[in-house]
Write a protein that holds these residues in place. Structure first.
Motif, mmCIF file in Angstrom:
data_model
loop_
_atom_site.group_PDB
_atom_site.id
_atom_site.type_symbol
_atom_site.label_atom_id
_atom_site.label_comp_id
_atom_site.label_asym_id
_atom_site.label_seq_id
_atom_site.Cartn_x
_atom_site.Cartn_y
_atom_site.Cartn_z
ATOM 1 N N MET A 1 28.115 61.735 -8.315
ATOM 2 C CA MET A 1 26.671 61.729 -8.352
ATOM 3 C C MET A 1 26.155 61.349 -6.978
ATOM 4 O O MET A 1 26.741 60.517 -6.285
ATOM 5 C CB MET A 1 26.218 60.705 -9.393
ATOM 6 N N TRP A 2 25.063 61.961 -6.555
ATOM 7 C CA TRP A 2 24.505 61.661 -5.250
ATOM 8 C C TRP A 2 22.995 61.782 -5.318
ATOM 9 O O TRP A 2 22.424 62.291 -6.259
ATOM 10 C CB TRP A 2 25.071 62.572 -4.166
ATOM 11 N N GLY A 3 22.342 61.367 -4.266
ATOM 12 C CA GLY A 3 20.892 61.463 -4.186
ATOM 13 C C GLY A 3 20.424 61.142 -2.781
ATOM 14 O O GLY A 3 21.220 60.771 -1.918
ATOM 15 N N VAL A 4 19.166 61.276 -2.554
ATOM 16 C CA VAL A 4 18.578 60.960 -1.259
ATOM 17 C C VAL A 4 17.881 59.616 -1.392
ATOM 18 O O VAL A 4 17.010 59.439 -2.241
ATOM 19 C CB VAL A 4 17.572 62.052 -0.826
ATOM 20 N N SER A 5 18.279 58.693 -0.561
ATOM 21 C CA SER A 5 17.695 57.351 -0.644
ATOM 22 C C SER A 5 16.358 57.311 0.086
ATOM 23 O O SER A 5 16.093 58.124 0.972
ATOM 24 C CB SER A 5 18.652 56.333 -0.036
ATOM 25 N N PRO A 6 15.514 56.372 -0.257
ATOM 26 C CA PRO A 6 14.255 56.196 0.471
ATOM 27 C C PRO A 6 14.520 55.855 1.939
ATOM 28 O O PRO A 6 15.611 55.375 2.283
ATOM 29 C CB PRO A 6 13.573 55.023 -0.251
ATOM 30 N N ASN A 7 13.520 56.077 2.783
ATOM 31 C CA ASN A 7 13.700 55.840 4.221
ATOM 32 C C ASN A 7 14.045 54.404 4.553
ATOM 33 O O ASN A 7 14.685 54.135 5.563
ATOM 34 C CB ASN A 7 12.428 56.219 4.974
ATOM 35 N N HIS A 8 13.594 53.469 3.774
ATOM 36 C CA HIS A 8 13.811 52.061 4.108
ATOM 37 C C HIS A 8 15.127 51.509 3.556
ATOM 38 O O HIS A 8 15.428 50.346 3.722
ATOM 39 C CB HIS A 8 12.636 51.205 3.611
ATOM 40 N N MET A 9 15.934 52.344 2.931
ATOM 41 C CA MET A 9 17.224 51.901 2.413
ATOM 42 C C MET A 9 18.341 52.387 3.339
ATOM 43 O O MET A 9 18.351 53.528 3.772
ATOM 44 C CB MET A 9 17.454 52.437 1.002
ATOM 45 N N LEU A 10 19.274 51.497 3.617
ATOM 46 C CA LEU A 10 20.373 51.783 4.538
ATOM 47 C C LEU A 10 21.681 51.385 3.876
ATOM 48 O O LEU A 10 21.793 50.281 3.327
ATOM 49 C CB LEU A 10 20.159 50.985 5.834
ATOM 50 N N TRP A 11 22.669 52.269 3.906
ATOM 51 C CA TRP A 11 23.964 51.949 3.317
ATOM 52 C C TRP A 11 24.781 51.131 4.303
ATOM 53 O O TRP A 11 24.898 51.477 5.473
ATOM 54 C CB TRP A 11 24.728 53.208 2.945
ATOM 55 N N SER A 12 25.360 50.054 3.837
ATOM 56 C CA SER A 12 26.211 49.212 4.661
ATOM 57 C C SER A 12 27.621 49.231 4.086
ATOM 58 O O SER A 12 27.850 48.749 2.972
ATOM 59 C CB SER A 12 25.671 47.773 4.683
ATOM 60 N N SER A 13 28.545 49.776 4.841
ATOM 61 C CA SER A 13 29.934 49.804 4.375
ATOM 62 C C SER A 13 30.537 48.399 4.446
ATOM 63 O O SER A 13 31.442 48.077 3.681
ATOM 64 C CB SER A 13 30.755 50.797 5.187
ATOM 65 N N ARG A 14 30.027 47.583 5.339
ATOM 66 C CA ARG A 14 30.523 46.212 5.448
ATOM 67 C C ARG A 14 30.210 45.418 4.173
ATOM 68 O O ARG A 14 31.034 44.664 3.677
ATOM 69 C CB ARG A 14 29.897 45.501 6.647
ATOM 70 N N HIS A 15 28.983 45.611 3.648
ATOM 71 C CA HIS A 15 28.568 44.888 2.450
ATOM 72 C C HIS A 15 28.822 45.691 1.169
ATOM 73 O O HIS A 15 28.654 45.169 0.074
ATOM 74 C CB HIS A 15 27.079 44.547 2.533
ATOM 75 N N ASN A 16 29.156 46.969 1.324
ATOM 76 C CA ASN A 16 29.386 47.874 0.203
ATOM 77 C C ASN A 16 28.174 47.946 -0.724
ATOM 78 O O ASN A 16 28.295 47.986 -1.946
ATOM 79 C CB ASN A 16 30.649 47.483 -0.575
ATOM 80 N N THR A 17 27.005 47.984 -0.116
ATOM 81 C CA THR A 17 25.752 48.073 -0.863
ATOM 82 C C THR A 17 24.653 48.584 0.060
ATOM 83 O O THR A 17 24.883 48.792 1.245
ATOM 84 C CB THR A 17 25.375 46.705 -1.469
ATOM 85 N N THR A 18 23.485 48.781 -0.484
ATOM 86 C CA THR A 18 22.360 49.206 0.339
ATOM 87 C C THR A 18 21.604 47.996 0.856
ATOM 88 O O THR A 18 21.509 46.960 0.190
ATOM 89 C CB THR A 18 21.394 50.099 -0.457
ATOM 90 N N LEU A 19 21.063 48.136 2.069
ATOM 91 C CA LEU A 19 20.253 47.097 2.691
ATOM 92 C C LEU A 19 18.863 47.655 2.961
ATOM 93 O O LEU A 19 18.692 48.860 3.090
ATOM 94 C CB LEU A 19 20.887 46.631 4.004
ATOM 95 N N VAL A 20 17.902 46.774 3.093
ATOM 96 C CA VAL A 20 16.532 47.184 3.411
ATOM 97 C C VAL A 20 16.364 47.141 4.921
ATOM 98 O O VAL A 20 16.621 46.118 5.567
ATOM 99 C CB VAL A 20 15.507 46.254 2.722
ATOM 100 N N ASP A 21 15.955 48.274 5.489
ATOM 101 C CA ASP A 21 15.736 48.384 6.934
ATOM 102 C C ASP A 21 14.534 49.301 7.142
ATOM 103 O O ASP A 21 14.601 50.491 6.860
ATOM 104 C CB ASP A 21 16.977 48.954 7.611
ATOM 105 N N TYR A 22 13.434 48.761 7.664
ATOM 106 C CA TYR A 22 12.202 49.522 7.813
ATOM 107 C C TYR A 22 12.090 50.215 9.176
ATOM 108 O O TYR A 22 11.028 50.714 9.527
ATOM 109 C CB TYR A 22 10.992 48.607 7.600
ATOM 110 N N THR A 23 13.174 50.303 9.925
ATOM 111 C CA THR A 23 13.139 50.919 11.257
ATOM 112 C C THR A 23 12.610 52.348 11.220
ATOM 113 O O THR A 23 11.793 52.738 12.038
ATOM 114 C CB THR A 23 14.548 50.917 11.891
ATOM 115 N N TRP A 24 13.061 53.154 10.276
ATOM 116 C CA TRP A 24 12.677 54.566 10.219
ATOM 117 C C TRP A 24 11.592 54.838 9.184
ATOM 118 O O TRP A 24 11.355 55.968 8.807
ATOM 119 C CB TRP A 24 13.897 55.430 9.914
#
Length: 109
Positions: A1-24
Motif C-alpha cells: 500500500m502506498w500514498g502521497v504524504s502531505p507536504n509537511h510530513m517527512l519520512w525518517s529512516s532513522r526513526h522509522n516513522t514520519t516527522l513534521v517538517d514545514y520547510t516545503w
C-alpha cells in the motif's frame, strides 16, 4: 500500500516513522497546510501544459524520424522515386532534416 504524504510530513529512516517538517509547506499551493488557495498556481499549470506539449512534439519528431528510416530501409529514395522527382525530394528532405534538427535542439533547452 502506498500514498502521497502531505507536504509537511517527512519520512525518517532513522526513526522509522514520519516527522513534521514545514520547510516545503510554504507558498501559494493548495497542497500546503497553511494555504488559503484552492487552485493551482501559474507555475504548476504552466508545467502541466508544457509537459503535454513536449510529449506531443516528441511523438511527432519520432514519427518523422521513423518515416526517414523507413525510406532508407526500403532501399532509399532512388528506388522509390522516379528520377524526375528525385532532386525535389532530396531538397525537401534536406530542409526537413534541418528543421527537425533545429526542433530537437530547441526541445533540449
Amino acid at each position: 500500500m502506498w500514498g502521497v504524504s502531505p507536504n509537511h510530513m517527512l519520512w525518517s529512516s532513522r526513526h522509522n516513522t514520519t516527522l513534521v517538517d514545514y520547510t516545503w509547506s510554504v507558498g501559494q499551493t493548495p497542497f500546503g497546510p497553511f494555504s488559503e488557495v484552492s487552485s493551482l498556481s501559474f507555475v504548476q499549470k504552466d508545467a502541466a501544459r508544457r509537459n503535454v506539449l513536449l510529449t506531443s512534439l516528441n511523438y511527432s519528431i519520432t514519427s518523422a524520424v521513423d518515416v526517414l528510416e523507413s525510406i532508407a530501409a526500403h532501399g532509399g529514395e532512388r528506388k522509390l522515386l522516379k528520377s524526375s522527382r528525385h532532386v525535389e525530394f532530396i531538397q525537401r528532405r534536406n530542409l526537413f532534416k534541418y528543421k527537425l534538427d533545429e526542433a530537437v535542439s530547441a526541445l533540449s533547452h
